[in-house]
Design a protein around this motif. Structure first.
Motif, short mmCIF file in Angstrom:
data_model
loop_
_atom_site.label_atom_id
_atom_site.label_comp_id
_atom_site.label_asym_id
_atom_site.label_seq_id
_atom_site.Cartn_x
_atom_site.Cartn_y
_atom_site.Cartn_z
N ALA A 92 0.69 -1.11 0.03
CA ALA A 92 0.18 -0.02 0.01
C ALA A 92 0.78 1.22 -0.06
O ALA A 92 0.64 2.33 -0.69
CB ALA A 92 -0.84 0.06 1.06
N VAL A 93 1.91 1.24 0.73
CA VAL A 93 2.94 2.28 0.81
C VAL A 93 3.40 2.38 -0.53
O VAL A 93 3.59 3.64 -1.24
CB VAL A 93 3.88 2.21 2.03
CG1 VAL A 93 5.08 3.16 1.82
CG2 VAL A 93 3.32 2.21 3.43
N GLU A 94 3.93 1.42 -1.07
CA GLU A 94 4.60 1.46 -2.43
C GLU A 94 3.78 2.09 -3.58
O GLU A 94 4.12 2.80 -4.40
CB GLU A 94 5.16 -0.02 -2.51
CG GLU A 94 5.92 -0.03 -3.85
CD GLU A 94 6.28 -1.41 -4.48
OE1 GLU A 94 7.50 -1.71 -4.82
OE2 GLU A 94 5.44 -2.34 -4.14
N ASP A 95 2.60 1.50 -3.38
CA ASP A 95 1.59 2.10 -4.64
C ASP A 95 1.47 3.59 -4.55
O ASP A 95 1.45 4.21 -5.54
CB ASP A 95 0.35 1.36 -4.51
CG ASP A 95 0.42 0.08 -4.86
OD1 ASP A 95 1.37 -0.51 -5.59
OD2 ASP A 95 -0.30 -0.92 -4.80
N TYR A 96 1.17 3.94 -3.10
CA TYR A 96 0.83 5.44 -2.98
C TYR A 96 2.14 6.34 -3.41
O TYR A 96 1.87 7.18 -4.09
CB TYR A 96 0.58 5.66 -1.62
CG TYR A 96 0.29 7.02 -1.12
CD1 TYR A 96 -1.30 7.42 -1.16
CD2 TYR A 96 0.81 8.27 -0.95
CE1 TYR A 96 -1.75 8.69 -0.64
CE2 TYR A 96 0.46 9.58 -0.49
CZ TYR A 96 -0.69 9.68 -0.42
OH TYR A 96 -1.06 10.85 -0.11
N ALA A 97 3.26 5.68 -3.00
CA ALA A 97 4.42 6.54 -3.28
C ALA A 97 4.85 6.48 -4.69
O ALA A 97 5.25 7.47 -5.49
CB ALA A 97 5.79 6.08 -2.75
N ARG A 98 4.74 5.38 -5.32
CA ARG A 98 4.83 5.32 -7.07
C ARG A 98 3.99 6.24 -7.50
O ARG A 98 4.76 6.79 -8.70
CB ARG A 98 4.82 3.91 -7.09
CG ARG A 98 4.89 3.44 -8.71
CD ARG A 98 4.61 2.20 -8.80
NE ARG A 98 5.20 1.81 -10.43
CZ ARG A 98 4.38 1.75 -11.25
NH1 ARG A 98 3.08 2.24 -11.24
NH2 ARG A 98 4.60 1.53 -12.80
N VAL A 102 7.90 8.49 -6.16
CA VAL A 102 8.82 8.54 -4.86
C VAL A 102 8.94 7.07 -4.87
O VAL A 102 8.22 5.97 -4.80
CB VAL A 102 8.20 8.99 -3.65
CG1 VAL A 102 8.89 8.68 -2.39
CG2 VAL A 102 7.96 10.33 -3.77
N LEU A 103 10.31 6.62 -4.17
CA LEU A 103 10.96 5.51 -4.34
C LEU A 103 10.73 5.03 -2.75
O LEU A 103 11.05 5.86 -1.94
CB LEU A 103 12.39 5.30 -4.74
CG LEU A 103 13.17 3.72 -4.58
CD1 LEU A 103 12.25 2.99 -5.62
CD2 LEU A 103 14.43 3.96 -4.77
#
Length: 344
Positions: A92-98, A102-103
């Protein structure tokens, strides 16, 4: 030891690209940074030279030269990325940041406070713009100096002590109480507890919810049917087999997903899955296809992750409001194992 021919080579620089392309360093810099006024012929020469040399721009250095010094990276420190809960938070964090270019740099803590401090320091040294941490330590005053220097923090799953930043947590105590109350509605009264180390705040909260439900029904926990300190499915399987070999409980509440897996395995090994009711905290793989299906009090790790990264971005963008605790509700998923009725 590396042979002389196998010694690592220095990475090619912008100066190397400029020399091979026959242009100035400023021209290479403008091409790398996407400046549109560079002549197409020069762009092609620079890109061709960069490809031949294997040149890659130093994005961290480039970002630090920009306004605000952002590196477009955030850190994410979780208990164990291999655990289904942690991995769902990560995604969830990765999808939002992507979606915001943002990496995410993620690592596992393994409930080790020293490892947490070391990884926190290493990520800060790499100039991440913010950090999301699933706490393993007991005292978080060590982040004060980093906050004062402008670093943004958000904590997930557990509250930091003291509360120095936003925390996103599940309703652990309330969810556990609801799960055990659900078991008690089947008229079962001898309820066993299998859980994690009580030094872990979530484990302590879930055990408190377990005792809350028993107390409301006029019951007290039977110490002979309480097992703490279970970290893995195998530990839980062995502990469950030990308890089930004697006088089995009428019902079991498991307070962690890997513990649930181990207890369910033990029930099936002893062919007791239709006799002993069970409700687990947090969902597990294949819970719906077992017979009976495993009733769980499910967390929403994706919601935890989304809320955490959203709060982190707010903080990174200047939100100065006081730190707050944000609670994500749990929900009971009924599948059969928690609804087994006692024989009349």
């Amino acid at each position: 030891m590396l042979s002389e021919s196998a010694q690592p080579k220095d990475r090619p620089t912008m100066r190397d690209v400029a020399a091979l392309a026959g242009v100035g360093i400023k021209t290479v810099s403008r091409v790398v940074n996407g400046v549109s006024t560079v002549a197409p012929e020069l762009v092609e020469r620079v890109r061709s030279a960069a490809d031949k040399l294997g040149y890659r721009p130093n994005l961290t250095a480039a970002n630090l030269r920009r306004s605000g010094g952002r590196t477009n990276t955030i850190g994410l420190l979780l208990e164990d990325i291999g655990n289904p809960f942690s991995s769902a938070v990560f995604r969830a964090v990765e999808d939002y940041a992507r979606d915001r270019s943002v990496l995410v740099l993620a690592a596992s803590l393994d409930e080790n406070p020293q490892r947490e401090r070391e990884l926190t320091r290493k990520l800060i040294d790499r100039r991440v713009d913010g950090l999301i941490i699933m706490p393993a330590a007991q005292d978080y005053r060590y982040v004060l100096s980093e906050q004062q220097a402008g670093m943004s923090f958000v904590f997930v799953d557990r509250l930091p002590t003291p509360l120095l930043a936003d925390a996103i947590v599940s309703d652990n105590r309330g969810g556990a109480r609801t799960a055990v109350e659900h078991l008690l509605r089947t008229r079962r009264r001898r309820v066993a507890y299998f859980g994690d180390d009580m030094a872990i705040p979530t484990a302590a909260e879930r055990f408190a919810g377990f005792t809350d439900a028993l107390a409301a029904a006029g019951l007290v926990p039977d110490d002979r049917m309480v097992r703490h300190g279970l970290r893995t499915a195998e530990q839980a399987r062995r502990a469950a087999n030990d308890l089930l070999a004697g006088d089995p409980p009428e019902a079991i509440f498991t307070s962690q997903n890997l513990v649930t897996v181990g207890v369910v395995e033990a029930l099936h090994e002893r062919d007791l899955q239709h006799d002993v009711a069970i409700v687990g905290f947090d969902d597990i793989p294949f819970a719906a296809v077992l017979q009976p299906g495993i009733t769980v009090m499910a967390q929403d790790p994706a919601a935890v992750g989304r809320k955490a990264v959203s709060r982190l971005f707010d903080r990174m963008n200047g939100d100065q409001s006081p730190p707050a605790v944000h609670t994500v509700l749990t929900r009971l998923i009924v599948r059969g194992s928690g609804e087994l009725r006692l024989p009349e």
